[in-house]
Design a protein around this motif. Structure first.
Motif, PDB file in Angstrom:
ATOM      1  N   GLY A  63      30.565  34.981  -1.818  1.00 52.49           N
ATOM      2  CA  GLY A  63      31.884  35.188  -1.228  1.00 52.49           C
ATOM      3  C   GLY A  63      32.597  33.888  -0.918  1.00 52.49           C
ATOM      4  N   ILE A  64      31.846  32.870  -0.530  1.00 56.89           N
ATOM      5  CA  ILE A  64      32.443  31.559  -0.257  1.00 56.89           C
ATOM      6  C   ILE A  64      33.029  30.997  -1.551  1.00 56.89           C
ATOM      7  CG2 ILE A  64      31.999  29.197   0.536  1.00 56.89           C
ATOM      8  CD1 ILE A  64      31.618  31.263   2.787  1.00 56.89           C
ATOM      9  N   ALA A  65      32.255  31.020  -2.629  1.00 56.30           N
ATOM     10  CA  ALA A  65      32.734  30.508  -3.918  1.00 56.30           C
ATOM     11  C   ALA A  65      33.911  31.336  -4.428  1.00 56.30           C
ATOM     12  CB  ALA A  65      31.592  30.510  -4.932  1.00 56.30           C
ATOM     13  N   LEU A  66      33.836  32.645  -4.275  1.00 53.97           N
ATOM     14  CA  LEU A  66      34.920  33.525  -4.709  1.00 53.97           C
ATOM     15  C   LEU A  66      36.209  33.207  -3.954  1.00 53.97           C
ATOM     16  CD1 LEU A  66      35.683  36.007  -6.465  1.00 53.97           C
ATOM     17  CD2 LEU A  66      35.038  37.406  -4.496  1.00 53.97           C
ATOM     18  N   ALA A  67      36.103  33.022  -2.659  1.00 51.63           N
ATOM     19  CA  ALA A  67      37.278  32.706  -1.839  1.00 51.63           C
ATOM     20  C   ALA A  67      37.878  31.354  -2.225  1.00 51.63           C
ATOM     21  CB  ALA A  67      36.907  32.713  -0.364  1.00 51.63           C
ATOM     22  N   ALA A  68      37.033  30.373  -2.500  1.00 54.15           N
ATOM     23  CA  ALA A  68      37.527  29.055  -2.922  1.00 54.15           C
ATOM     24  C   ALA A  68      38.280  29.176  -4.248  1.00 54.15           C
ATOM     25  CB  ALA A  68      36.362  28.068  -3.048  1.00 54.15           C
ATOM     26  N   GLY A  69      37.709  29.896  -5.190  1.00 53.14           N
ATOM     27  CA  GLY A  69      38.385  30.089  -6.478  1.00 53.14           C
ATOM     28  C   GLY A  69      39.679  30.870  -6.340  1.00 53.14           C
ATOM     29  N   ALA A  70      39.673  31.878  -5.486  1.00 51.88           N
ATOM     30  CA  ALA A  70      40.887  32.666  -5.254  1.00 51.88           C
ATOM     31  C   ALA A  70      41.991  31.771  -4.685  1.00 51.88           C
ATOM     32  CB  ALA A  70      40.592  33.830  -4.310  1.00 51.88           C
ATOM     33  N   TRP A  71      41.635  30.929  -3.722  1.00 52.56           N
ATOM     34  CA  TRP A  71      42.621  30.040  -3.108  1.00 52.56           C
ATOM     35  C   TRP A  71      43.197  29.082  -4.149  1.00 52.56           C
ATOM     36  CZ3 TRP A  71      45.907  29.747   0.545  1.00 52.56           C
ATOM     37  CH2 TRP A  71      46.456  28.519   0.933  1.00 52.56           C
ATOM     38  N   LEU A  72      42.347  28.524  -5.003  1.00 55.38           N
ATOM     39  CA  LEU A  72      42.829  27.628  -6.056  1.00 55.38           C
ATOM     40  C   LEU A  72      43.755  28.357  -7.027  1.00 55.38           C
ATOM     41  CD1 LEU A  72      39.600  25.570  -6.824  1.00 55.38           C
ATOM     42  CD2 LEU A  72      41.695  24.756  -5.713  1.00 55.38           C
ATOM     43  N   GLY A  73      43.550  29.668  -7.182  1.00 57.12           N
ATOM     44  CA  GLY A  73      44.402  30.475  -8.047  1.00 57.12           C
ATOM     45  C   GLY A  73      45.603  31.077  -7.333  1.00 57.12           C
ATOM     46  N   GLY A  74      45.801  30.742  -6.055  1.00 54.92           N
ATOM     47  CA  GLY A  74      46.974  31.193  -5.324  1.00 54.92           C
ATOM     48  C   GLY A  74      46.825  32.511  -4.587  1.00 54.92           C
ATOM     49  N   THR A  75      45.595  32.965  -4.389  1.00 55.23           N
ATOM     50  CA  THR A  75      45.357  34.238  -3.715  1.00 55.23           C
ATOM     51  C   THR A  75      44.664  34.015  -2.382  1.00 55.23           C
ATOM     52  OG1 THR A  75      45.191  35.391  -5.827  1.00 55.23           O
ATOM     53  CG2 THR A  75      44.209  36.487  -3.926  1.00 55.23           C
ATOM     54  N   CYS A  99      36.331  20.521   1.090  1.00 54.90           N
ATOM     55  CA  CYS A  99      37.494  20.659   0.209  1.00 54.90           C
ATOM     56  C   CYS A  99      38.715  21.234   0.918  1.00 54.90           C
ATOM     57  CB  CYS A  99      37.133  21.527  -0.991  1.00 54.90           C
ATOM     58  SG  CYS A  99      35.843  20.800  -2.016  1.00 54.90           S
ATOM     59  N   GLN A 100      38.597  21.513   2.202  1.00 54.68           N
ATOM     60  CA  GLN A 100      39.676  22.058   3.024  1.00 54.68           C
ATOM     61  C   GLN A 100      40.232  23.360   2.450  1.00 54.68           C
ATOM     62  OE1 GLN A 100      42.269  18.578   3.382  1.00 54.68           O
ATOM     63  NE2 GLN A 100      41.424  18.257   5.424  1.00 54.68           N
ATOM     64  N   PHE A 101      39.312  24.282   2.121  1.00 54.81           N
ATOM     65  CA  PHE A 101      39.699  25.613   1.667  1.00 54.81           C
ATOM     66  C   PHE A 101      39.768  26.530   2.881  1.00 54.81           C
ATOM     67  CE2 PHE A 101      37.353  24.633  -2.492  1.00 54.81           C
ATOM     68  CZ  PHE A 101      38.520  24.289  -3.158  1.00 54.81           C
ATOM     69  N   PRO A 102      40.876  27.240   3.052  1.00 57.60           N
ATOM     70  CA  PRO A 102      40.965  28.190   4.164  1.00 57.60           C
ATOM     71  C   PRO A 102      40.221  29.477   3.844  1.00 57.60           C
ATOM     72  CG  PRO A 102      42.979  28.249   2.884  1.00 57.60           C
ATOM     73  CD  PRO A 102      42.116  27.183   2.270  1.00 57.60           C
ATOM     74  N   LEU A 103      39.635  30.080   4.858  1.00 52.00           N
ATOM     75  CA  LEU A 103      38.998  31.377   4.702  1.00 52.00           C
ATOM     76  C   LEU A 103      38.785  31.993   6.074  1.00 52.00           C
ATOM     77  CD1 LEU A 103      37.599  33.591   2.987  1.00 52.00           C
ATOM     78  CD2 LEU A 103      35.461  32.331   3.331  1.00 52.00           C
ATOM     79  N   LEU A 104      39.098  33.266   6.185  1.00 50.29           N
ATOM     80  CA  LEU A 104      38.736  34.021   7.378  1.00 50.29           C
ATOM     81  C   LEU A 104      37.530  34.867   7.042  1.00 50.29           C
ATOM     82  CD1 LEU A 104      39.065  35.070  10.260  1.00 50.29           C
ATOM     83  CD2 LEU A 104      40.669  36.781   9.356  1.00 50.29           C
ATOM     84  N   MET A 105      36.489  34.741   7.858  1.00 52.30           N
ATOM     85  CA  MET A 105      35.299  35.570   7.737  1.00 52.30           C
ATOM     86  C   MET A 105      35.267  36.506   8.938  1.00 52.30           C
ATOM     87  SD  MET A 105      32.584  32.610   6.640  1.00 52.30           S
ATOM     88  CE  MET A 105      33.419  31.299   7.543  1.00 52.30           C
ATOM     89  N   LEU A 106      35.249  37.808   8.672  1.00 56.70           N
ATOM     90  CA  LEU A 106      35.072  38.789   9.731  1.00 56.70           C
ATOM     91  C   LEU A 106      33.593  39.128   9.760  1.00 56.70           C
ATOM     92  CD1 LEU A 106      38.140  41.125   9.095  1.00 56.70           C
ATOM     93  CD2 LEU A 106      37.924  39.269  10.753  1.00 56.70           C
ATOM     94  N   VAL A 107      32.933  38.764  10.852  1.00 57.90           N
ATOM     95  CA  VAL A 107      31.480  38.860  10.940  1.00 57.90           C
ATOM     96  C   VAL A 107      31.100  39.908  11.983  1.00 57.90           C
ATOM     97  CG1 VAL A 107      29.339  37.590  11.386  1.00 57.90           C
ATOM     98  CG2 VAL A 107      31.300  36.396  10.354  1.00 57.90           C
ATOM     99  N   THR A 108      30.504  41.012  11.515  1.00 57.49           N
ATOM    100  CA  THR A 108      30.003  42.013  12.460  1.00 57.49           C
ATOM    101  C   THR A 108      28.691  41.494  13.026  1.00 57.49           C
ATOM    102  OG1 THR A 108      28.953  43.247  10.653  1.00 57.49           O
ATOM    103  CG2 THR A 108      31.133  43.985  11.372  1.00 57.49           C
ATOM    104  N   MET A 109      28.605  41.498  14.340  1.00 58.74           N
ATOM    105  CA  MET A 109      27.451  40.914  15.013  1.00 58.74           C
ATOM    106  C   MET A 109      26.332  41.932  15.191  1.00 58.74           C
ATOM    107  SD  MET A 109      28.132  37.767  15.330  1.00 58.74           S
ATOM    108  CE  MET A 109      26.800  37.279  16.426  1.00 58.74           C
ATOM    109  N   THR A 161      45.764  25.491   8.792  1.00 55.12           N
ATOM    110  CA  THR A 161      44.983  24.262   8.983  1.00 55.12           C
ATOM    111  C   THR A 161      44.008  24.006   7.840  1.00 55.12           C
ATOM    112  OG1 THR A 161      43.207  25.372  10.218  1.00 55.12           O
ATOM    113  CG2 THR A 161      45.095  24.544  11.501  1.00 55.12           C
ATOM    114  N   TYR A 162      44.006  24.889   6.839  1.00 47.02           N
ATOM    115  CA  TYR A 162      43.083  24.775   5.701  1.00 47.02           C
ATOM    116  C   TYR A 162      41.633  24.657   6.179  1.00 47.02           C
ATOM    117  CZ  TYR A 162      47.493  23.933   3.392  1.00 47.02           C
ATOM    118  OH  TYR A 162      48.781  24.058   2.947  1.00 47.02           O
ATOM    119  N   SER A 163      41.272  25.590   7.048  1.00 45.66           N
ATOM    120  CA  SER A 163      39.950  25.566   7.670  1.00 45.66           C
ATOM    121  C   SER A 163      39.261  26.912   7.531  1.00 45.66           C
ATOM    122  CB  SER A 163      40.076  25.262   9.165  1.00 45.66           C
ATOM    123  OG  SER A 163      40.671  24.012   9.388  1.00 45.66           O
TER     124      SER A 163
END
Length: 183
Positions: A63-75, A99-109, A161-163
């Motif tokens: 999911g981390i890699a997918l999100a990074a690729g999505a961001w680079l593709g404008g999604t 690489c300063q890729f933004p991502l929100l992770m919703l983590v169920t505890m 903040t690209y975080s």
């Protein structure tokens, strides 16, 4: 004869509609997830939406890699996972920070209030510190009514903040998980 069944009391149906609407209004078009009962309502809504792409992961670091690729593709994307999966993506979290890729992770505890499974406790207790040590901005929410606003604020924080940001959804918010119908 049926075997034991694991269920959530007060599952995510209570809050998932508001969170889903927030994700839509904030331009999230990709939802990556490892199947999780706590995220069930949000996963089902995302899968049913033709404007969203819901992708089932075999492991959280994908999911981390997918999100990074999505961001680079404008999604813009969001990742859904359980606290027990945080340990699986430690090395990949460095990609987001470096690489300063933004991502929100919703983590169920898990491993908190009302936990029945002792195997969930160590990672559940370590999750906030592990994420912080990897440079993830960590926030926590316990109130289902506040959750859509918390998601909106966390998305703004991540994408302005690209975080990487993790919003921890407490076990009190989800309801306690029970096994075999016992409380």
């Amino acid at each position: 004869m049926t075997g034991p069944v694991s269920t959530f009391q007060n599952t995510g149906g209570i809050w998932s509609q508001g969170v889903y609407e927030t994700l839509k209004s904030e331009g999230i078009r990709l939802v990556a997830f490892v199947p999780d009962g706590g995220h069930r309502g949000l996963i089902e809504r995302s899968q049913a939406d033709p404007e969203m792409r819901a992708i089932t992961l075999s492991t959280e670091e994908e999911g981390i890699a997918l999100a990074a690729g999505a961001w680079l593709g404008g999604t813009k994307s969001v990742m859904l996972m359980q606290s027990s999966g945080v340990g699986n993506c430690i090395n990949m979290l460095s990609l987001l920070k470096t690489c300063q890729f933004p991502l929100l992770m919703l983590v169920t505890m898990r491993g908190e209030w009302g936990e029945f499974n002792p195997w969930q406790v160590p990672m559940g207790q370590a999750t906030p510190a592990v994420l912080s040590a990897m440079g993830v901005l960590v926030q926590r929410v316990d109130d289902p009514e506040a959750l859509p606003g918390e998601v909106e604020a966390a998305l703004r924080l991540a994408y302005s903040t690209y975080s990487p940001v993790a919003l921890l959804l407490s076990q009190k918010l989800l309801g306690s998980k029970v096994f075999g119908g016992k409380k």
